[in-house]
Motif scaffolding. Structure first.
Motif: not given
Length: 59
Positions: A4-20, A24-29
């Motif tokens: 997570c870019p905000y709290c720096q904790k690991e999250i599962a790759g399929e989640l769109d929101t950090c549970p910690h 909301t995760m934003i992906y760039f393509y």
């Protein structure tokens, strides 16, 4: 795993929101077909503009 870019904790790759922290995760393509940059709050499988397959662009 994704960091997570905000709290720096690991999250599962399929989640769109950090549970910690709730960010909301934003992906760039960058589409290889239409060359447009696309931001999404989830993982995209296809370009929403030209329908190109993003599966070969995933890390």
């Amino acid at each position: 795993m994704v960091i997570c870019p905000y709290c720096q904790k690991e999250i599962a790759g399929e989640l769109d929101t950090c549970p910690h922290c709730g960010v909301t995760m934003i992906y760039f393509y960058q589409c290889h077909r239409c060359h447009q940059e696309i931001a999404a709050t989830g993982i995209l499988k296809f370009c929403p503009l030209c329908d190109a397959n993003f599966s070969d662009q995933m890390n």
